[in-house]
Design a protein around this motif. Structure first.
Motif, mmCIF file in Angstrom:
data_model
loop_
_atom_site.group_PDB
_atom_site.id
_atom_site.type_symbol
_atom_site.label_atom_id
_atom_site.label_comp_id
_atom_site.label_asym_id
_atom_site.label_seq_id
_atom_site.Cartn_x
_atom_site.Cartn_y
_atom_site.Cartn_z
ATOM 1 N N VAL A 58 -55.685 -55.451 64.293
ATOM 2 C CA VAL A 58 -55.693 -54.238 63.781
ATOM 3 C C VAL A 58 -57.122 -53.620 63.120
ATOM 4 C CG1 VAL A 58 -54.290 -53.279 62.205
ATOM 5 C CG2 VAL A 58 -53.401 -55.668 63.319
ATOM 6 N N LYS A 59 -56.990 -52.227 64.021
ATOM 7 C CA LYS A 59 -58.009 -51.463 63.935
ATOM 8 C C LYS A 59 -57.480 -50.313 63.670
ATOM 9 C CE LYS A 59 -61.739 -54.272 66.349
ATOM 10 N NZ LYS A 59 -60.967 -54.784 66.027
ATOM 11 N N THR A 60 -56.081 -50.343 64.051
ATOM 12 C CA THR A 60 -55.381 -48.712 63.900
ATOM 13 C C THR A 60 -54.057 -48.613 63.065
ATOM 14 O OG1 THR A 60 -54.107 -48.440 65.795
ATOM 15 C CG2 THR A 60 -56.966 -48.134 65.834
ATOM 16 N N PRO A 61 -53.605 -47.744 62.970
ATOM 17 C CA PRO A 61 -52.467 -47.598 61.857
ATOM 18 C C PRO A 61 -51.746 -48.008 63.061
ATOM 19 C CG PRO A 61 -53.308 -45.007 61.411
ATOM 20 C CD PRO A 61 -54.115 -46.303 62.507
ATOM 21 N N THR A 62 -51.524 -47.694 64.401
ATOM 22 C CA THR A 62 -50.708 -47.801 65.052
ATOM 23 C C THR A 62 -50.905 -49.552 65.510
ATOM 24 O OG1 THR A 62 -49.741 -46.063 66.331
ATOM 25 C CG2 THR A 62 -49.315 -47.487 67.994
ATOM 26 N N LEU A 96 -49.661 -42.256 58.378
ATOM 27 C CA LEU A 96 -50.953 -41.344 58.671
ATOM 28 C C LEU A 96 -50.281 -41.558 60.727
ATOM 29 C CD1 LEU A 96 -53.400 -44.363 57.591
ATOM 30 C CD2 LEU A 96 -52.989 -41.885 57.205
ATOM 31 N N ILE A 97 -49.539 -41.799 61.436
ATOM 32 C CA ILE A 97 -49.222 -41.530 62.194
ATOM 33 C C ILE A 97 -48.246 -40.564 62.048
ATOM 34 C CG2 ILE A 97 -47.792 -42.366 64.616
ATOM 35 C CD1 ILE A 97 -48.273 -45.551 63.777
ATOM 36 N N ASP A 98 -47.445 -40.224 61.426
ATOM 37 C CA ASP A 98 -46.117 -39.081 61.556
ATOM 38 C C ASP A 98 -47.320 -37.674 61.339
ATOM 39 O OD1 ASP A 98 -44.236 -41.369 62.431
ATOM 40 O OD2 ASP A 98 -43.494 -41.283 60.343
ATOM 41 N N VAL A 99 -47.571 -37.467 60.553
ATOM 42 C CA VAL A 99 -48.289 -36.140 59.374
ATOM 43 C C VAL A 99 -49.730 -36.433 59.716
ATOM 44 C CG1 VAL A 99 -48.681 -35.936 57.104
ATOM 45 C CG2 VAL A 99 -46.174 -37.353 57.421
ATOM 46 N N TYR A 100 -50.151 -37.212 60.217
ATOM 47 C CA TYR A 100 -52.026 -37.207 60.094
ATOM 48 C C TYR A 100 -52.386 -37.362 61.783
ATOM 49 C CZ TYR A 100 -51.081 -36.530 55.175
ATOM 50 O OH TYR A 100 -51.121 -35.848 53.762
ATOM 51 N N LEU A 111 -54.794 -38.560 50.566
ATOM 52 C CA LEU A 111 -54.540 -39.285 50.803
ATOM 53 C C LEU A 111 -53.074 -39.771 49.166
ATOM 54 C CD1 LEU A 111 -58.150 -40.304 50.573
ATOM 55 C CD2 LEU A 111 -56.639 -41.183 52.589
ATOM 56 N N GLU A 112 -53.297 -39.368 48.245
ATOM 57 C CA GLU A 112 -52.256 -40.252 47.211
ATOM 58 C C GLU A 112 -50.926 -39.457 48.028
ATOM 59 O OE1 GLU A 112 -53.343 -39.676 42.964
ATOM 60 O OE2 GLU A 112 -55.079 -38.092 43.960
ATOM 61 N N THR A 113 -50.652 -39.280 49.011
ATOM 62 C CA THR A 113 -49.478 -39.251 49.063
ATOM 63 C C THR A 113 -48.800 -40.521 50.020
ATOM 64 O OG1 THR A 113 -49.622 -38.224 51.047
ATOM 65 C CG2 THR A 113 -50.001 -36.515 49.589
ATOM 66 N N LEU A 114 -49.984 -41.385 50.314
ATOM 67 C CA LEU A 114 -50.045 -42.417 51.293
ATOM 68 C C LEU A 114 -49.265 -43.338 50.499
ATOM 69 C CD1 LEU A 114 -53.040 -42.366 53.683
ATOM 70 C CD2 LEU A 114 -50.997 -41.447 54.149
ATOM 71 N N PRO A 115 -47.808 -44.292 51.123
ATOM 72 C CA PRO A 115 -47.490 -45.295 49.642
ATOM 73 C C PRO A 115 -48.502 -46.125 49.442
ATOM 74 C CG PRO A 115 -46.143 -44.909 51.510
ATOM 75 C CD PRO A 115 -47.241 -43.843 51.938
ATOM 76 N N GLY A 116 -48.436 -46.689 48.506
ATOM 77 C CA GLY A 116 -49.620 -47.864 47.746
ATOM 78 C C GLY A 116 -51.601 -46.851 47.689
ATOM 79 N N VAL A 117 -50.818 -45.874 47.560
ATOM 80 C CA VAL A 117 -52.374 -45.671 47.317
ATOM 81 C C VAL A 117 -52.576 -44.778 46.237
ATOM 82 C CG1 VAL A 117 -54.089 -43.974 48.257
ATOM 83 C CG2 VAL A 117 -53.434 -45.504 49.921
ATOM 84 N N GLY A 118 -53.778 -45.144 44.940
ATOM 85 C CA GLY A 118 -53.385 -43.995 44.296
ATOM 86 C C GLY A 118 -54.680 -43.479 43.876
ATOM 87 N N ARG A 119 -54.647 -42.676 42.780
ATOM 88 C CA ARG A 119 -55.864 -41.698 42.968
ATOM 89 C C ARG A 119 -57.615 -43.209 42.757
ATOM 90 N NH1 ARG A 119 -56.792 -36.849 40.815
ATOM 91 N NH2 ARG A 119 -59.485 -36.783 39.817
ATOM 92 N N LYS A 120 -57.326 -43.913 42.456
ATOM 93 C CA LYS A 120 -58.591 -45.329 42.704
ATOM 94 C C LYS A 120 -58.562 -45.762 44.083
ATOM 95 C CE LYS A 120 -58.731 -48.990 42.675
ATOM 96 N NZ LYS A 120 -58.258 -50.884 42.134
ATOM 97 N N THR A 121 -57.386 -45.780 44.331
ATOM 98 C CA THR A 121 -57.971 -46.267 45.459
ATOM 99 C C THR A 121 -58.441 -45.308 46.703
ATOM 100 O OG1 THR A 121 -55.910 -47.836 45.686
ATOM 101 C CG2 THR A 121 -56.332 -46.709 48.753
ATOM 102 N N ALA A 122 -57.697 -44.008 46.562
ATOM 103 C CA ALA A 122 -57.970 -42.362 47.190
ATOM 104 C C ALA A 122 -59.179 -42.159 46.986
ATOM 105 C CB ALA A 122 -57.192 -41.340 46.649
ATOM 106 N N ASN A 123 -59.853 -42.267 45.408
ATOM 107 C CA ASN A 123 -61.320 -41.820 44.970
ATOM 108 C C ASN A 123 -62.679 -42.787 45.918
ATOM 109 O OD1 ASN A 123 -61.678 -39.804 43.523
ATOM 110 N ND2 ASN A 123 -61.090 -41.637 41.816
#
Length: 220
Positions: A58-62, A96-100, A111-123
């Motif tokens: 798995v290398k892509t969101p799809t 990521l597929i639908d929006v980006y 990035l912070e709008t992605l499920p499971g992604v908070g500020r630390k992960t985004a940073n």
């Protein structure tokens, strides 16, 4: 910590480890997002063991969405909270597929709008994937910032903002890696290994811990 001491603090960490890198294994920004999301309340070593075979497939969101939640669980079932994490990873992949357009956005707020992604992960993603001067405050950096006096704060965000203000060039890009590795391997939670710390004399922590007696083991 005084400004001159902050410069010296980072200079010593830089001399000790000139090219710090994340210990999470990932081949592209998408895999990095997944790896960091999976690393919450888990070790990088454990995540890497789980994702090596996964990332070969798995290398892509799809490809992640095609694998599906059950398929993903088979790969990450050794990681804590794997059921919730699998659900989030499939959901963030779909977003990521639908929006980006299947691409990871180089924007922390996005990035912070992605499920499971908070500020630390985004940073982390902004820093590692896109070269942004961000400070991803995890438990290690929170501890090091408060214990040393480099950046004291009652919350991760407070520590992050103080690090952002206190950290000068040319140390800003790699600062969070130096701090996390220092916290993981030297400035440990229960017993900091002050006797082998390159910044011990600049640190506010007292009393300094002594070297263990010969034959005694140290906690990791």
């Amino acid at each position: 910590m005084k400004k001159a001491d902050v410069v010296e603090f980072y200079a010593r960490l830089a001399a000790d480890n000139p090219h710090p890198e994340t210990e999470l294994e990932a081949g592209n920004p998408f895999q990095l997002v997944v790896a960091v999301a999976l690393s919450a309340q888990a070790t990088d070593i454990g995540v890497n063991k789980a994702t090596r075979r996964l990332f070969e497939q798995v290398k892509t969101p799809t490809q992640m969405v095609a694998l599906g939640e059950d398929g993903l669980k088979e790969h990450i079932k050794t990681i804590g909270l794997f059921n919730t994490k699998a659900k989030n990873v499939i959901a963030l992949s779909q977003r990521l597929i639908d929006v980006y357009g299947g691409e990871v956005p180089a924007d922390r707020d996005a990035l912070e709008t992605l499920p499971g992604v908070g500020r630390k992960t985004a940073n982390v993603v902004m820093n590692v994937a896109f070269g942004a001067e961000t400070f991803a405050v995890d438990t290690h950096i929170f501890r090091v910032g408060n214990r040393t006096g480099l950046a004291r704060g009652k919350t991760p965000l407070a520590v992050e903002l103080k690090l952002d203000k206190a950290t000068p060039q040319p140390f800003r890009l790699h600062a969070h890696h130096w701090l996390i590795l220092h916290g993981r391997y030297v400035c440990k939670a229960r017993t900091p290994e002050c006797w082998r710390c390159v910044v011990s004399d600049l640190c506010a922590f007292k009393p300094k811990s002594a070297a263990p007696k010969r034959g005694a083991s140290t906690e990791t």
